[in-house]
Design a protein around this motif. Structure first.
Motif, PDB file in Angstrom:
ATOM      1  N   ASP A 151     -17.123  12.904   6.578  1.00  0.00           N
ATOM      2  CA  ASP A 151     -15.402  12.995   7.576  1.00  0.00           C
ATOM      3  C   ASP A 151     -14.691  13.774   6.345  1.00  0.00           C
ATOM      4  N   THR A 152     -13.670  14.233   6.872  1.00  0.00           N
ATOM      5  CA  THR A 152     -13.001  15.496   6.394  1.00  0.00           C
ATOM      6  C   THR A 152     -12.296  14.706   4.773  1.00  0.00           C
ATOM      7  N   GLY A 153     -11.583  15.051   4.332  1.00  0.00           N
ATOM      8  CA  GLY A 153     -10.896  14.172   3.107  1.00  0.00           C
ATOM      9  C   GLY A 153     -10.212  14.789   2.966  1.00  0.00           C
ATOM     10  N   VAL A 154      -8.927  14.055   2.777  1.00  0.00           N
ATOM     11  CA  VAL A 154      -6.964  14.449   2.460  1.00  0.00           C
ATOM     12  C   VAL A 154      -6.487  13.825   1.237  1.00  0.00           C
ATOM     13  N   THR A 155      -5.665  14.565   1.054  1.00  0.00           N
ATOM     14  CA  THR A 155      -5.081  13.318  -0.210  1.00  0.00           C
ATOM     15  C   THR A 155      -3.837  12.598   0.225  1.00  0.00           C
ATOM     16  N   GLY A 156      -3.735  11.728  -0.604  1.00  0.00           N
ATOM     17  CA  GLY A 156      -2.466  10.227  -0.101  1.00  0.00           C
ATOM     18  C   GLY A 156      -3.332   9.996   1.070  1.00  0.00           C
ATOM     19  N   ARG A 157      -4.652   9.397   1.454  1.00  0.00           N
ATOM     20  CA  ARG A 157      -4.767   8.909   2.629  1.00  0.00           C
ATOM     21  C   ARG A 157      -5.248   7.315   2.427  1.00  0.00           C
ATOM     22  N   LYS A 158      -5.336   7.237   0.897  1.00  0.00           N
ATOM     23  CA  LYS A 158      -5.742   5.322   1.180  1.00  0.00           C
ATOM     24  C   LYS A 158      -4.700   5.165   0.194  1.00  0.00           C
ATOM     25  N   ILE A 159      -3.679   4.854   0.408  1.00  0.00           N
ATOM     26  CA  ILE A 159      -1.981   4.413  -0.210  1.00  0.00           C
ATOM     27  C   ILE A 159      -1.758   2.820  -0.096  1.00  0.00           C
ATOM     28  N   ILE A 160      -2.533   2.218   0.724  1.00  0.00           N
ATOM     29  CA  ILE A 160      -3.172   0.696   0.267  1.00  0.00           C
ATOM     30  C   ILE A 160      -3.889   0.080  -0.163  1.00  0.00           C
ATOM     31  N   VAL A 161      -4.905   1.091  -0.796  1.00  0.00           N
ATOM     32  CA  VAL A 161      -6.339   0.758  -1.143  1.00  0.00           C
ATOM     33  C   VAL A 161      -5.305   1.143  -3.024  1.00  0.00           C
ATOM     34  N   ASP A 162      -4.666   2.144  -3.029  1.00  0.00           N
ATOM     35  CA  ASP A 162      -4.355   2.366  -3.915  1.00  0.00           C
ATOM     36  C   ASP A 162      -3.664   1.349  -4.276  1.00  0.00           C
ATOM     37  N   THR A 163      -3.065   0.412  -3.297  1.00  0.00           N
ATOM     38  CA  THR A 163      -1.942  -0.164  -4.250  1.00  0.00           C
ATOM     39  C   THR A 163      -2.494  -1.221  -4.300  1.00  0.00           C
ATOM     40  N   TYR A 164      -2.173  -2.481  -3.153  1.00  0.00           N
ATOM     41  CA  TYR A 164      -2.790  -3.977  -3.165  1.00  0.00           C
ATOM     42  C   TYR A 164      -2.718  -4.657  -2.159  1.00  0.00           C
ATOM     43  N   GLY A 165      -3.946  -3.280  -1.515  1.00  0.00           N
ATOM     44  CA  GLY A 165      -4.372  -4.007  -0.576  1.00  0.00           C
ATOM     45  C   GLY A 165      -3.789  -4.877   0.511  1.00  0.00           C
ATOM     46  N   GLY A 166      -2.722  -4.216   1.481  1.00  0.00           N
ATOM     47  CA  GLY A 166      -2.091  -4.984   1.791  1.00  0.00           C
ATOM     48  C   GLY A 166      -0.712  -6.008   2.003  1.00  0.00           C
ATOM     49  N   LYS A 167      -1.443  -6.782   0.562  1.00  0.00           N
ATOM     50  CA  LYS A 167      -0.291  -7.438  -0.078  1.00  0.00           C
ATOM     51  C   LYS A 167       1.083  -7.283   0.130  1.00  0.00           C
ATOM     52  N   GLY A 168       1.932  -7.294  -0.078  1.00  0.00           N
ATOM     53  CA  GLY A 168       3.509  -7.519  -1.113  1.00  0.00           C
ATOM     54  C   GLY A 168       4.036  -6.611   0.595  1.00  0.00           C
ATOM     55  N   ALA A 169       3.859  -5.139  -0.143  1.00  0.00           N
ATOM     56  CA  ALA A 169       5.023  -4.109   0.826  1.00  0.00           C
ATOM     57  C   ALA A 169       4.578  -2.957   0.258  1.00  0.00           C
ATOM     58  N   HIS A 170       4.918  -1.927   1.037  1.00  0.00           N
ATOM     59  CA  HIS A 170       4.384  -0.472   0.840  1.00  0.00           C
ATOM     60  C   HIS A 170       5.785   0.843   1.379  1.00  0.00           C
ATOM     61  N   GLY A 171       5.670   1.667   0.455  1.00  0.00           N
ATOM     62  CA  GLY A 171       7.288   1.927   0.774  1.00  0.00           C
ATOM     63  C   GLY A 171       6.797   3.818   1.590  1.00  0.00           C
ATOM     64  N   GLY A 172       5.122   4.179   1.734  1.00  0.00           N
ATOM     65  CA  GLY A 172       5.189   5.067   2.331  1.00  0.00           C
ATOM     66  C   GLY A 172       4.626   6.186   1.431  1.00  0.00           C
TER      67      GLY A 172
END
Length: 424
Positions: free
Chosen positions: A257-278
């Motif tokens: 599977d091709t990988g690209v920087t910045g595609r796991k922003i929810i894993v990087d932060t709070y797993g879907g809790k709270g919110a994310h600015g994108g």
């Protein structure tokens, strides 16, 4: 009525995380030799190939190919049968100089008025349901994969593991938002083709049974053993396990599977809790508020909860590109505040405690140091601050050592200030 909440994590060998780690290794090397470097670099990884692209303004020269290869080898992609390994993959660089149109809005004669490197909104979150103030489902998902990586690198109890893996944890909560028990655990791990035979279906079934047994009897006891008692008590005999639910997982990593920087922003932060600015983090120097302000809001939220102001906090900040002062700051305590103040009033006090102009964030959290590679796998939040000595090499062979402090945004160094300001 009880409800279920799920978070996932991915390992350091996941294609997107390989890309993140390469991008952040480049950021670290630029900052190590020139702390004023401006970096925005992206990485793409696929079968036998790495592509680097982005914009950089720096006084140092790096051997970006060697940095990329070192990262790949460190992760564990060192065998030709993976169809992607650090010693033989191609590395193509299309990194060029940063646009002066962007830079003029960031660099200012008065450093305190340094402008935000982009517009946008960033969120930080904290909850008291774990010792590190992280959502439990994500924390457990990370722990499972960190332990799996240790097992792979030990190469003692399990000999067939490959670098790519994913996990997912579902937790049952009471209607007053308290974790009651672990409901479901999903583990997918790449592995060697370690049983062969004329009957491939039978061989695959035998492999899968061994993997399932090892994940339940070797991996999970190690994970559980390292948990505090209140979290251990959430594990039970009724947990549903899905181990490699699609079957064999031999082809994986950037070959699968091709990988690209910045595609796991929810894993990087709070797993879907709270919110994310994108906005993603990896590959960006701290003048990019996507990164620095996300760290700063986590720092605020964690210190608010740790001070006893509330059980849960979500902090939002927003910026206009080139301007220093945030366009807004908001604190949401989800009705859990322990003081007689509205969230709007709490937000005003928080703004007086924490200076949120980009320069002050960089100074407060020591962000112009080469501290980002370690954050690029297993989450940027909920980690343990640590002082360590790191070594870096430039493209012309110069070597330097720097003492740095990692994960400074996780420090509880503002608890007393919060208590004083809110009279707690």
């Amino acid at each position: 009525m009880a409800y279920l909440f799920t978070s996932e994590s991915v390992s350091e060998g996941h294609p997107d995380k390989v890309a993140d780690q390469i991008s952040d290794a480049l950021v670290d090397h630029f900052l190590a030799f020139d702390p004023e470097s401006k970096v925005a670099c992206e990485t793409l990884v696929t079968t036998g190939q790495v592509v680097l692209a982005g914009e950089v303004k720096s006084n140092t020269y790096l051997d970006v190919q060697k940095i990329a290869r070192d990262v790949i080898n460190k992760i564990g992609y060192t065998k030709s049968e993976y169809m992607f390994d650090g010693n033989s993959c191609g590395v193509f660089s299309a990194i060029h100089e940063q646009s002066p149109d962007i830079n003029q809005g960031v660099d200012k004669e008065n450093k305190e008025e340094q402008g935000a490197g982009d517009q946008g909104m960033m969120f930080g979150y904290a909850t008291n349901e774990t010792d590190n103030y992280m959502p439990l489902a994500l924390d457990l998902s990370h722990r499972i994969l960190q332990e799996l990586a240790l097992l792979r690198k030990e190469d003692r109890d399990i000999h067939y593991l490959r670098p790519d893996s994913k996990s997912q944890v579902t937790i049952e909560y009471s209607d007053d938002n308290i974790p009651q028990k672990i409901n479901t655990i999903v583990i997918s791990t790449q592995h060697d083709d370690f049983i062969k035979g004329e009957d491939k279906k039978k061989a695959d079934e035998e492999m899968l049974e061994i993997i399932k047994k090892d994940m339940k009897s070797i991996l999970m006891p190690r994970v559980i053993d390292k948990l505090p008692k209140n979290i251990k008590d959430l594990f039970n005999d009724d947990i549903t396990y899905h181990v490699n639910p699609t079957g064999t997982f031999v082809i994986g990593g950037p070959h699968g599977d091709t990988g690209v920087t910045g595609r796991k922003i929810i894993v990087d932060t709070y797993g879907g809790k709270g919110a994310h600015g994108g906005g993603a983090f990896s590959g960006k120097d701290p003048s990019k508020v996507d990164r620095s302000a996300a760290y700063a809001t986590r720092h605020i939220a964690k210190n608010l909860v740790a001070a006893g102001l509330c059980k849960e906090a979500l902090v939002q900040v927003s910026y206009a590109i080139g301007l220093a002062k945030p366009t807004s700051i908001l604190v949401d305590t989800f009705g859990t505040a322990n003081i007689d103040m509205s969230d709007a009033e709490i937000s005003n006090v928080v703004e007086s405690i924490f200076e949120m102009r980009p320069y002050f964030i960089e100074q407060r959290l020591k962000l112009r140091n080469p501290i980002y590679y370690e954050s690029a796998s297993y989450g940027h939040m909920g980690r343990t601050p640590e002082k360590k000595m790191l070594t870096f090499k430039s493209g012309d062979g110069n070597e330097i050592q720097k003492e740095v402090e990692t994960f400074t945004w996780e420090k509880l160094d503002y608890v007393d200030k919060v208590k004083e300001a809110f009279k707690l």
